[in-house]
Design a protein around this motif. Sequence first.
Motif, PDB file in Angstrom:
ATOM      1  N   LEU A 159       0.827  -1.209   0.000  1.00 20.25           N
ATOM      2  CA  LEU A 159       0.000   0.000   0.000  1.00 20.25           C
ATOM      3  C   LEU A 159       0.860   1.256   0.000  1.00 20.25           C
ATOM      4  CD1 LEU A 159      -3.031   0.544   0.009  1.00 20.25           C
ATOM      5  CD2 LEU A 159      -2.935   0.730   2.489  1.00 20.25           C
ATOM      6  N   GLU A 160       1.950   1.235   0.761  1.00 20.37           N
ATOM      7  CA  GLU A 160       2.901   2.350   0.749  1.00 20.37           C
ATOM      8  C   GLU A 160       4.194   1.943   1.432  1.00 20.37           C
ATOM      9  OE1 GLU A 160       1.015   5.659   2.617  1.00 20.37           O
ATOM     10  OE2 GLU A 160       1.220   4.872   4.625  1.00 20.37           O
ATOM     11  N   ASP A 161       5.244   2.720   1.163  1.00 19.71           N
ATOM     12  CA  ASP A 161       6.558   2.497   1.767  1.00 19.71           C
ATOM     13  C   ASP A 161       6.855   3.673   2.689  1.00 19.71           C
ATOM     14  OD1 ASP A 161       7.496   0.180  -0.089  1.00 19.71           O
ATOM     15  OD2 ASP A 161       6.876   1.755  -1.473  1.00 19.71           O
ATOM     16  N   ASN A 162       7.060   3.395   3.954  1.00 20.08           N
ATOM     17  CA  ASN A 162       7.370   4.460   4.916  1.00 20.08           C
ATOM     18  C   ASN A 162       8.878   4.495   5.120  1.00 20.08           C
ATOM     19  OD1 ASN A 162       4.516   5.273   6.034  1.00 20.08           O
ATOM     20  ND2 ASN A 162       4.528   3.039   5.933  1.00 20.08           N
ATOM     21  N   THR A 163       9.551   5.391   4.407  1.00 22.77           N
ATOM     22  CA  THR A 163      11.012   5.435   4.421  1.00 22.77           C
ATOM     23  C   THR A 163      11.574   6.605   5.217  1.00 22.77           C
ATOM     24  OG1 THR A 163      11.050   6.718   2.365  1.00 22.77           O
ATOM     25  CG2 THR A 163      11.127   4.321   2.163  1.00 22.77           C
ATOM     26  N   ARG A 164      10.699   7.420   5.841  1.00 26.03           N
ATOM     27  CA  ARG A 164      11.176   8.602   6.572  1.00 26.03           C
ATOM     28  C   ARG A 164      11.357   8.279   8.049  1.00 26.03           C
ATOM     29  NH1 ARG A 164       7.746  13.279   3.309  1.00 26.03           N
ATOM     30  NH2 ARG A 164       7.070  11.892   1.652  1.00 26.03           N
ATOM     31  N   THR A 165      10.284   8.323   8.805  1.00 25.95           N
ATOM     32  CA  THR A 165      10.346   8.016  10.239  1.00 25.95           C
ATOM     33  C   THR A 165       9.155   7.135  10.614  1.00 25.95           C
ATOM     34  OG1 THR A 165       9.167  10.085  10.727  1.00 25.95           O
ATOM     35  CG2 THR A 165      11.579  10.123  10.884  1.00 25.95           C
ATOM     36  N   PRO A 166       9.134   5.873  10.142  1.00 24.88           N
ATOM     37  CA  PRO A 166       7.980   5.005  10.403  1.00 24.88           C
ATOM     38  C   PRO A 166       7.810   4.727  11.897  1.00 24.88           C
ATOM     39  CG  PRO A 166       9.814   3.723   9.546  1.00 24.88           C
ATOM     40  CD  PRO A 166      10.198   5.165   9.414  1.00 24.88           C
TER      41      PRO A 166
END
Length: 474
Positions: A159-166
């Motif tokens: 659904l999405e990729d959390n690459t910042r501060t998951p």
Amino acid sequence: MAAERVVFNEMLGTDGAVRPAYARLNEWLERQPKGFLTRKNREAETIFRRLGITFAVYGAQEATERLIPFDPIPRILSAGEWRRLSAGIDQRVRALNAFLHDIYHRQEIIRAGRIPADLIMQNAAFLPEMVGFTPARRVYSHIIGTDLVRVGENDFYVLEDNTRTPSGVSYMLENRETMMRMFPDLFQMHRVAPIEHYPELLRQTLESVAPEGAKSDPTICILTPGIYNSAYFEHAFLADQMGVELVEGRDLYVDNGKVWMRTTRKPKQVDVIYRRIDDAFLDPLTFRPESMLGVPGLFDAYRAGTVTICNAPGTGIADDKAIYAYVPDIIEFYTGQKPILNNVPTWNCSRPDDLAYVLDNLADIVVKEVHGSGGYGMLIGPTASKREIAAFREILMSNPTNYIAQPTLALSACPTHVASGVAPRHVDLRPFVLIGDQVRITPGGLTRVALKKGSLVVNSSQGGGTKDTWVLED
């Protein structure tokens, strides 16, 4: 993939038979007396309240600190299912890190015409300040949360990729500890892959990306915006579990090109900063000058190679929803392989043809803000009123480049404890990945559940809850 499609029940087959992974759980549930799960739910709530496991809700008129709802019935994945998921996740995070290195250096993927230049160069998440800089081990995104949904037996979508501060890993760990405390007999009936070593693996990952020349036992800290941040519990939890300092911007300063931490004795040089604040607030000398959360001079020290920031500034371009539609091309470009895990089909509203389709089908699709999160700023067409759709249409037409749209997926459902007993509710999954000297994927992840009947919104801020996720070992 439409909303009216029959929902895949992860516990029961279409013939009503219990799937093998859930067989023992089903037997256990049938043996429990009436009211047992309700009592256990209250027990879990007491545990969470005592530990202070809360999240903040911005803009809420009622109390801003809430307990995250917890469901005591675990979600179960077989060993075979997890092998496929973990292989797909591994492929995806390696490709995304290769993509980040490329766009901040030679930009080969743009030269090859695989992704539009404007989509990168004009994107607010792209940081020109990172151009030409290579972080330790060429790793940009060290901690990634990959959101997955399931719509069938073998049909998983990213659904999405959390690459910042998951966020959310603390809930995953506390859910497991609470379940082990409340249901030891249920654990004895299953071989569940352990997850409690995550804090140690996180520390190993952070240590592995310390700058060259750092001592063998590098100094690590977690940089938090402070107690009013929605994920502050997690920041404090991880610092405690790893045995590192939790700091705010005022606790750090830069001197002679190095970052130092104030202590009760003498300043201590910092080697690795696990930052939980946004790019714009990291350094008032480089980014937003009014920021009181960051550290003046931090970015210059980072560029000089005396400190490592995890995740690196500028990683947000890899999880931007406008970029998301190109991730299958990104994977193929950098790995030479087809994606193991598919994307959800996506319409980019910045394209005239896509926008026209979206405007004609608002009642049947989901529209999201490109930089949105937490379930805010989105339209779920099938559950929206005509008035809500009309209002959203005006917003969308005023700024179409700020939105993408996707079909309404029939998210899989898992048995969940509700007021009437046990009933299926829609779920998603956020596995957590660590990338440093190697890729480490924690088996399972955080399952989020939509507690309201028929709801597809699993976000805690929108009334969703969480479950423990069990990966069965062979």
